[in-house]
Every structure is written in structure tokens, then in C-alpha cells.
Design an enzyme around this catalytic site. Structure first.
Site, short mmCIF file in Angstrom:
data_model
loop_
_atom_site.label_atom_id
_atom_site.label_comp_id
_atom_site.label_asym_id
_atom_site.label_seq_id
_atom_site.Cartn_x
_atom_site.Cartn_y
_atom_site.Cartn_z
N LYS A 227 0.81 -1.28 -0.01
CA LYS A 227 0.06 0.06 -0.06
C LYS A 227 0.81 1.25 0.02
CE LYS A 227 -4.18 -2.16 1.71
NZ LYS A 227 -5.27 -2.48 2.91
N ARG A 261 -2.57 -9.87 6.20
CA ARG A 261 -2.93 -9.99 4.59
C ARG A 261 -2.00 -9.47 3.82
NH1 ARG A 261 -5.86 -6.80 1.03
NH2 ARG A 261 -7.36 -8.14 -0.19
C1 7PJ Z 1 -7.94 -4.82 2.65
C2 7PJ Z 1 -8.99 -5.80 2.36
C3 7PJ Z 1 -7.35 -4.71 4.09
C4 7PJ Z 1 -9.05 -6.16 4.83
C5 7PJ Z 1 -8.36 -4.85 0.57
C6 7PJ Z 1 -5.65 -3.75 -1.09
C7 7PJ Z 1 -6.81 -3.36 -1.31
N1 7PJ Z 1 -9.70 -6.51 3.53
N2 7PJ Z 1 -9.26 -5.62 0.98
N3 7PJ Z 1 -7.98 -5.48 4.97
N4 7PJ Z 1 -7.53 -4.27 1.39
N5 7PJ Z 1 -9.52 -7.05 5.69
O1 7PJ Z 1 -5.44 -5.04 -0.89
O2 7PJ Z 1 -4.63 -3.04 -1.42
O3 7PJ Z 1 -6.44 -3.98 4.49
S1 7PJ Z 1 -8.27 -4.34 -1.17
#
Ligand code: 7PJ
Length: 283
Positions: A227, A261
């Protein structure tokens, strides 16, 4: 004591001395991003990407059909189902826990029928019908904070106290879910890095990881992989943010995060193994 996260077929201790941080691998099923071969090719690509993540030691595979990058338009329901459902069915019995990244109650219902272990909702189960869709299942629920919506969230993020406001939001959502009869052991929280936040907001929240967990009494998932908050500190473009992202994941885990994640599963798994071997994680 609520000291395990119970979700679908899985059970993770998150307090005490048996805690091991877990890696959630990101599986985007978005044909536009890597192929022009349509539905079939994107399914094949997703499955082979998932197989690699499994070899790399992933704990949870998070399947998402809708791009939630800033400014992205919403994806129609039928298309999201068409992208995501075949992948969920194909991965359900491959070993890792399966999560679906969606805010649509209809997708949640179908995913539960397919047997997913977790529903990861960037919208915190605020859509009408979202709580009803997940209530009578045993899947885990990841409640993420987002200010505004993906189309507008990065235009002018604004808080008077970001940590207090995100904490209050997450507390309210935990109460809404448990008031509907949902077992609190199914819940985890996520501050939602990059979702309606400046770089300063993101780092204030990352530094407050321990405080969020202590105040809310729920395990925490941190998603900062590649990010802009990583780019802001390293000065690197998105394709060179792997090491910075691993550093951010370790910072979250050091403060008590249970799940990270990530895009780069192999590297994060290795970093966490060495981290774990070299520390006495007690929470
Ligand atoms: C996140 C997500 C996050 C959770 C995305 C990306 C954007 N779900 N889905 N937490 N980010 N729980 O992966 O850059 O930070 S999509």
C-alpha cells in the site's frame, strides 16, 4: 476468556503462549488486471496462483472479485459471483482456510453455501442484509473500518482523532453483530489501512495495534501489503514494496496482530518463522 478465533473449520489461539501469527494470501480474481482471455483464463490463473501460495505456506486464502483500489467503480453482483464462486468451490478442500473479500450480502450467502471459513468485509457488515446473511453460519467475520467508499475515500480523509474514531466504529460494529446473536469468537477487526486515510492516519493506527486489541478484546488483522503507506516511507513504487511490506507485517505482529493479509506469501511466511523463533511472543 475469549482467547480463540473460531471460524469455519478453523480455530486460532490469539492470546496466551500458543499464539502463532497467520498469513492470509491475497487472491484477486479480476480478469482486467492480467489477462484478456476472459473467464476461463482468469479461473486457471487464480487456481495456479493459489497452488503456489499453498506451497509457500499460506494459512488463509482471501478471494476477491472486486478491485477496491481508490476510485474503483463498484462491480455488478452477477459479475462478482461469476468471478468468485468457481474459485471458492475449487479451493475449498485444498487445505488452507478460505475467505471471501466482499461487502455484498448475496455474495456472502453464496460463499457460505460453498463452505468458506471467513467473510472479509471492507464495509464492516453495514450493508442492509449483511448481518442476516452471516448470522446463522459459523464462518469468521473480519470487520474492517473504511471512511466513505472506495470511489471517494481518498479524496479528503479527515478525522479529529483517527484512533479514537476507528476504535468507536469497530466497537459499534462488534456490538451490532453480537446483538444479532453472533458469537464474538467469530470476529476479528481491521483498521483498514488506506481506506479513507492519509499516510499519517495509517501509521497512527499501525502504532495503535496493541491498543485496539486491548480495548476491543478481539483479534486483529492487518493489511498493508504494497500500500501507499509503504511507498511513502520507502520511496518505492508498488512493484518494489515487498521488503517494506514484510517490515510492516512484522511491526503489526510485534504489537499483537494475529493475521497479516499479504501479496508476498513466501517472504512473509519466512520472516514470521524467524521472527517467531527469535522472540517470546506473550500476549
Ligand atoms: C484490505 C482488504 C485490508 C481487509 C483490501 C489492497 C486493497 N481487506 N481488502 N483489509 N485491503 N480486511 O489489498 O490493496 O486492508 S483491497
Amino acid at each position: 476468556m475469549r482467547s480463540t478465533l473460531q471460524f469455519g473449520r478453523f480455530n486460532y489461539p490469539w492470546r496466551g503462549d500458543r499464539v502463532r501469527a497467520r498469513v492470509m494470501g491475497i487472491l484477486n480474481v479480476t480478469p482486467d488486471s492480467f489477462s484478456d482471455g476472459g473467464q476461463h483464463q482468469s479461473l486457471e490463473f487464480a487456481i495456479s496462483h493459489a497452488e503456489q501460495m499453498i506451497l509457500d505456506g499460506v494459512d488463509i486464502i482471501d478471494v476477491g472479485g472486486e478491485s477496491s483500489r481508490p476510485g474503483a467503480p463498484p462491480l455488478p453482483l452477477a459479475q462478482e459471483l461469476q468471478r468468485v464462486m468457481p474459485v471458492l468451490y475449487a479451493l475449498r478442500d485444498q487445505g488452507p482456510a478460505i475467505s471471501v473479500d466482499t461487502y455484498k450480502p448475496e455474495v456472502m450467502r453464496e460463499a457460505i453455501i460453498a463452505g468458506v471459513d471467513m467473510i472479509n468485509d471492507i464495509n464492516g457488515f453495514r450493508a442492509p442484509g449483511a448481518i442476516a446473511a452471516v448470522r446463522d453460519s459459523d464462518c469468521g467475520l473480519c470487520i474492517m473500518h473504511m471512511q466513505s467508499d472506495p470511489q471517494h475515500m481518498q479524496l479528503a480523509p479527515s478525522y479529529s482523532d483517527v484512533v479514537a474514531e476507528v476504535t468507536a466504529f469497530l466497537r459499534e460494529r462488534i456490538e451490532a453483530l453480537t446483538a444479532a446473536g453472533i458469537d464474538p469468537r467469530r470476529l476479528c477487526i481491521d483498521p483498514g489501512f488506506g481506506f479513507g486515510k492519509t499516510v499519517e492516519h495509517n501509521y497512527a493506527l499501525l502504532k495503535a495495534t496493541g491498543q485496539l486489541i486491548a480495548e476491543l478484546g478481539v483479534p486483529l488483522l492487518a493489511g498493508l501489503s504494497r500500500k501507499s503507506m509503504v511507498g511513502a516511507v520507502t520511496g518505492k513504487p508498488v512493484e518494489q514494496r515487498m521488503a517494506g511490506s514484510v517490515g510492516g507485517a512484522l511491526a503489526a505482529v510485534a504489537q499483537g496482530a494475529l493475521i497479516v493479509r499479504v501479496h508476498d506469501v513466501a517472504e512473509t511466511v519466512d520472516a514470521l518463522k524467524v521472527w517467531q523463533a527469535g522472540t517470546n511472543l506473550q500476549r
